[in-house]
Design a protein around this motif. Structure first.
Motif, short mmCIF file in Angstrom:
data_model
loop_
_atom_site.label_atom_id
_atom_site.label_comp_id
_atom_site.label_asym_id
_atom_site.label_seq_id
_atom_site.Cartn_x
_atom_site.Cartn_y
_atom_site.Cartn_z
N GLU A 1 13.93 0.33 -3.31
CA GLU A 1 13.49 1.73 -3.23
C GLU A 1 12.49 1.94 -2.10
OE1 GLU A 1 12.13 2.79 -7.11
OE2 GLU A 1 14.12 2.56 -8.02
N GLY A 2 12.37 0.97 -1.24
CA GLY A 2 11.49 1.12 -0.09
C GLY A 2 10.01 0.97 -0.40
N SER A 3 9.72 0.45 -1.59
CA SER A 3 8.31 0.23 -1.95
C SER A 3 8.13 -1.23 -2.37
CB SER A 3 7.90 1.17 -3.07
OG SER A 3 6.56 0.95 -3.44
N VAL A 4 8.23 -1.50 -3.66
CA VAL A 4 8.07 -2.87 -4.17
C VAL A 4 9.15 -3.78 -3.59
CG1 VAL A 4 8.18 -4.29 -6.25
CG2 VAL A 4 6.96 -2.11 -6.28
N SER A 5 8.74 -5.00 -3.29
CA SER A 5 9.69 -6.00 -2.80
C SER A 5 9.61 -7.25 -3.66
CB SER A 5 9.39 -6.36 -1.35
OG SER A 5 10.26 -7.38 -0.89
N THR A 6 10.75 -7.91 -3.80
CA THR A 6 10.82 -9.16 -4.54
C THR A 6 11.41 -10.25 -3.65
OG1 THR A 6 11.18 -7.94 -6.61
CG2 THR A 6 11.65 -10.30 -6.64
N LEU A 7 10.72 -11.35 -3.57
CA LEU A 7 11.24 -12.53 -2.86
C LEU A 7 11.81 -13.46 -3.91
CD1 LEU A 7 11.50 -14.21 -0.22
CD2 LEU A 7 9.25 -15.17 -0.75
N LYS A 8 13.05 -13.85 -3.72
CA LYS A 8 13.74 -14.66 -4.71
C LYS A 8 14.09 -16.02 -4.11
CE LYS A 8 15.77 -10.39 -6.50
NZ LYS A 8 16.94 -9.77 -7.15
N PHE B 1 6.60 -16.54 9.51
CA PHE B 1 7.38 -15.34 9.19
C PHE B 1 8.64 -15.67 8.42
CE2 PHE B 1 9.35 -11.34 9.53
CZ PHE B 1 10.63 -11.50 10.04
N LEU B 2 8.93 -14.88 7.39
CA LEU B 2 10.16 -15.03 6.62
C LEU B 2 11.08 -13.84 6.83
CD1 LEU B 2 8.76 -16.36 3.20
CD2 LEU B 2 9.87 -17.68 5.02
N ILE B 3 10.61 -12.63 6.48
CA ILE B 3 11.47 -11.46 6.52
C ILE B 3 10.61 -10.21 6.65
CG2 ILE B 3 11.51 -11.25 4.00
CD1 ILE B 3 14.46 -10.29 4.26
N TYR B 4 11.19 -9.19 7.30
CA TYR B 4 10.49 -7.93 7.55
C TYR B 4 11.40 -6.78 7.12
CZ TYR B 4 9.40 -3.98 10.74
OH TYR B 4 9.16 -2.75 11.28
N PHE B 5 10.87 -5.88 6.31
CA PHE B 5 11.59 -4.70 5.88
C PHE B 5 11.01 -3.46 6.55
CE2 PHE B 5 14.26 -6.03 2.36
CZ PHE B 5 13.69 -7.22 1.95
N GLN B 6 11.89 -2.58 6.96
CA GLN B 6 11.49 -1.23 7.37
C GLN B 6 12.21 -0.31 6.39
OE1 GLN B 6 9.15 -0.23 9.65
NE2 GLN B 6 9.56 1.77 8.74
N GLY B 7 11.46 0.27 5.46
CA GLY B 7 12.09 1.05 4.40
C GLY B 7 12.80 0.10 3.44
N ILE C 1 0.86 -1.18 0.00
CA ILE C 1 0.00 0.00 0.00
C ILE C 1 0.90 1.23 0.00
CG2 ILE C 1 -1.66 1.31 1.39
CD1 ILE C 1 -2.78 -1.40 2.32
N SER C 2 0.53 2.20 -0.82
CA SER C 2 1.34 3.40 -0.95
C SER C 2 1.53 4.09 0.41
CB SER C 2 0.65 4.38 -1.92
OG SER C 2 1.39 5.57 -2.03
N GLY C 3 2.79 4.41 0.72
CA GLY C 3 3.08 5.10 1.97
C GLY C 3 3.41 4.18 3.13
N HIS C 4 3.20 2.89 2.94
CA HIS C 4 3.54 1.94 4.01
C HIS C 4 5.03 1.67 4.00
CE1 HIS C 4 -0.62 -0.04 4.92
NE2 HIS C 4 -0.64 1.26 5.02
N THR C 5 5.67 1.93 5.15
CA THR C 5 7.12 1.75 5.21
C THR C 5 7.52 0.34 5.61
OG1 THR C 5 7.16 2.50 7.52
CG2 THR C 5 7.47 4.18 5.80
#
Lengths: 113, 112
Positions: free
Chosen positions: A71-78, A45-51, A26-30
């Motif tokens: 870029e602190g928005s989209v995330s990719t799990l590989k 739980f796998l991983i948690y990003f802050q920014g 969601i836009s704005g969610h850090t």
């Protein structure tokens, strides 16, 4: 966007192949979270990003799993060298910050054959 | 490691019956969330409880947070087939930078 979006919704891959799963929060969610869920079980739980940084990656099962959020928005799990045991639904969630309500995407169902 | 134990794991009841789902831990949480998940969908938030002893009501659903903030319960009155689904509790630890911890879930089936 209006909600957390995950793509693809379904992914079938052969054992040993490499896969990427994408999460648009969601836009704005850090804060952004990745979880893995087996049928009828609670999310694991796998991983948690802050920014942009991984605040906690202690849930990644082994070094075949890696996630980025450049870029602190989209995330990719590989996932490298996929194994049949990796088959599960991979859920992504985002929140405004630590300790606030998390909203989930619909998940990506990964099947390794 | 903080754990949340949910019980029962499976529950199959008739329409109109009441039920309670429990979520217990030996750890204290800053807040606790309840989610409901349907097949093929992600979990959807039902409620967040923050204060020890807090009770929240959502139509026929009553949520309670224990006084010590270690446990919670979800009570459903007069269950309906539409209540069928996987119910998950999730705790938010006090430690900053720690993700939500989920229980294993309770699969509820309500038949008419």
């Amino acid at each position: 966007g209006a909600g957390v979006s995950q793509t693809p919704s379904n992914k079938v891959t052969e054992k040993g192949k490499y896969v990427e799963l994408r999460c648009d929060p969601i836009s704005g969610h850090t804060a952004l979270y990745w979880y893995r869920q087996s049928l009828g079980q609670g999310p694991e739980f796998l991983i948690y990003f802050q920014g942009t940084g991984a605040a906690d990656d202690s849930g990644l099962p082994n070094d075949r799993f890696f996630a980025v959020r450049p870029e602190g928005s989209v995330s990719t799990l590989k996932i490298q060298r996929t194994e049949r045991g990796d088959s599960a639904v991979y859920l992504c969630a985002s929140s405004l910050g630590y300790g606030t309500v998390a909203f989930f995407g619909q998940g990506t169902r990964l099947t390794v054959v | 490691t903080q754990l949340l134990e949910q019980s029962p794991q499976f529950l199959s009841i008739q329409e109109g019956e009441n039920l309670t789902v429990y979520c217990n831990s030996s750890s204290v949480f800053s807040s606790l969330q309840w989610y409901r998940q349907e097949p093929g969908e992600g979990p959807v938030l039902l409620v967040t409880v923050v204060t020890g002893g807090e009770v929240k009501k959502l139509k026929r659903l009553t949520f309670q947070f224990g006084d010590a903030r270690k446990d919670s319960s979800l009570h459903i009155t007069a269950a309906q087939p539409g209540d069928t689904g996987l119910y998950l509790c999730a705790g938010s630890p006090f430690q900053a930078g720690t993700a939500l911890i989920f229980g294993k879930g309770t699969t509820l089936s309500v038949s008419s």
